[in-house]
Scaffold this active site. Structure first.
Site, mmCIF file in Angstrom:
data_model
loop_
_atom_site.group_PDB
_atom_site.id
_atom_site.type_symbol
_atom_site.label_atom_id
_atom_site.label_comp_id
_atom_site.label_asym_id
_atom_site.label_seq_id
_atom_site.Cartn_x
_atom_site.Cartn_y
_atom_site.Cartn_z
ATOM 1 N N ARG A 179 0.867 -1.172 0.000
ATOM 2 C CA ARG A 179 0.000 0.000 0.000
ATOM 3 C C ARG A 179 0.906 1.226 0.000
ATOM 4 N NH1 ARG A 179 -2.270 -3.516 3.952
ATOM 5 N NH2 ARG A 179 -4.366 -4.249 3.386
ATOM 6 N N LYS A 219 -2.847 -2.467 7.609
ATOM 7 C CA LYS A 219 -4.058 -1.981 8.256
ATOM 8 C C LYS A 219 -4.207 -2.606 9.635
ATOM 9 C CE LYS A 219 -6.910 -0.753 4.267
ATOM 10 N NZ LYS A 219 -8.184 -1.005 3.575
ATOM 11 N N HIS A 279 -2.449 2.374 -5.811
ATOM 12 C CA HIS A 279 -3.144 1.150 -5.384
ATOM 13 C C HIS A 279 -3.409 0.219 -6.566
ATOM 14 C CE1 HIS A 279 -4.989 -0.832 -1.963
ATOM 15 N NE2 HIS A 279 -5.963 -1.239 -2.755
ATOM 16 N N ARG A 311 -0.849 -2.307 -6.978
ATOM 17 C CA ARG A 311 -1.103 -3.430 -6.062
ATOM 18 C C ARG A 311 -2.091 -4.411 -6.704
ATOM 19 N NH1 ARG A 311 -1.341 -4.770 -0.287
ATOM 20 N NH2 ARG A 311 -3.488 -5.059 0.388
ATOM 21 N N HIS A 347 -4.781 -9.218 3.431
ATOM 22 C CA HIS A 347 -6.237 -9.187 3.522
ATOM 23 C C HIS A 347 -6.712 -10.034 4.696
ATOM 24 C CE1 HIS A 347 -6.799 -8.150 -1.027
ATOM 25 N NE2 HIS A 347 -6.524 -7.093 -0.290
ATOM 26 N N TYR A 362 -9.755 -10.865 -7.417
ATOM 27 C CA TYR A 362 -8.716 -10.973 -8.437
ATOM 28 C C TYR A 362 -8.875 -12.248 -9.265
ATOM 29 C CZ TYR A 362 -6.704 -7.183 -5.793
ATOM 30 O OH TYR A 362 -6.516 -5.987 -5.158
#
Length: 309
Positions: free
Chosen positions: A164, A187, A255, A258, A281, A290
């Site tokens: 990120r 995160k 992003h 990514r 994630h 994806y």
């Protein structure tokens, strides 16, 4: 002017918002960007409530007001932004419930469905053109070697490690071991390991040896001409410049590199759960989007190549 600002910050609704944001920072350890966005969403709702003689008591907000705000918000904001704003509001009212509040005006409120869209990404040929752009500029004497190698390293890390942009600018030399694995805080302050790849590692070594002003463990990997850490905004603007030079879509953001990283991994046979771990994630369902990209490409190839398609 200062007295007016002080009066604003002392309003009961502002005091509650400030306490909630402090909790996000100190206890939940969310990113500075989330704190900023949640604060903007809550202040926007408070400003809207103030138009109807609301006195600043969050406990007095009723479901009808929440529904009215949702309806008006949809007239000026995208569905994605509306969802983001109401995520902030829901977290805020949940935080109040945890501290003894008995009401939640958002309970049972249904938000408009988000359109299902596949993430934008660059194909491998486009990605190569983008990564080569700084070197082409340096060869044409349009930029100095420091800028060329710094910018190449920036994009190699975004694409090679799937970072990120906030993780990228926070990266220090001490975060990357000799084998080329970066230890990053994502995160929720969750730590994960990200292999950066041999090409990115070679670029980093080149930049470190020839252009870095400091190379100790706490020194930032990406710096500006004054030796200071790059900002998120500087990364965004730099990427826009190279997108234009490579004649690629200008709406692509850091992003999206990514997204390209994840898509290319899966296209080359990487296991979905491994990609989930690399991306950081929390849920596999987030990563599964994806696979839809891969399926859509298969369908497109089938459509163009099969006589019965």
């Amino acid at each position: 002017m200062k007295d007016h600002a002080n009066a604003e910050s002392e309003r009961p609704e502002a005091v509650a918002i400030a306490a909630f944001l402090r909790c996000l920072e100190s206890e939940r350890r969310v990113s500075a960007y989330t704190v900023r966005n949640y604060g903007q969403a809550l202040r926007r709702f408070a400003d809207w409530l103030r138009k109807s003689d609301w006195a600043g008591d969050w406990g007095a907000v009723v479901p009808a007001q929440a529904r009215g705000y949702l309806i008006e918000s949809q007239q000026g904001l995208s569905r994605r932004t509306v969802h983001n704003h109401f995520s902030a509001l829901r977290n805020f009212f949940q935080w109040r419930r945890e501290r003894g509040a008995t009401t939640n005006p958002l309970a049972g409120l249904t938000l408009p469905k988000l359109p299902k869209s596949l993430p934008k990404f660059l194909n491998e040929k486009q990605m190569k053109a983008l990564l080569d752009a700084p070197m082409r500029e340096m060869d044409n004497e349009a930029i100095e070697p420091f800028i060329a190698w710094r910018d190449r390293l920036m994009m190699e890390l975004l694409y090679g490690a799937g970072l990120r942009v906030s993780e990228l600018v926070a990266l220090n030399y001490g975060s990357i071991d000799a084998s080329g694995v970066a230890r990053v805080l994502g995160k929720g302050q969750k730590e994960r390991l990200c292999p950066i790849g041999r090409v990115a590692l070679a670029c980093m070594q080149k930049f470190k040896n020839e252009h870095a002003t400091a190379t100790d463990r706490d020194a930032p990997v990406l710096i500006n001409e004054k030796g200071r850490r790059l900002s998120v905004r500087q990364v965004q603007l730099t990427l826009k410049r190279y997108l234009a030079l490579a004649e690629l879509p200008m709406d692509l953001s850091p992003h999206k590199l990514r997204h390209s990283y994840a898509t290319h991994l899966l296209n080359h046979g990487a296991d979905l759960r491994i990609v989930q771990e690399l991306l950081g994630h929390a849920s596999l369902s987030t990563t599964q989007i994806y696979t839809h990209v891969g399926v859509s490409r298969l369908q497109e190839a089938h459509k163009h190549a099969h006589p019965r398609a």
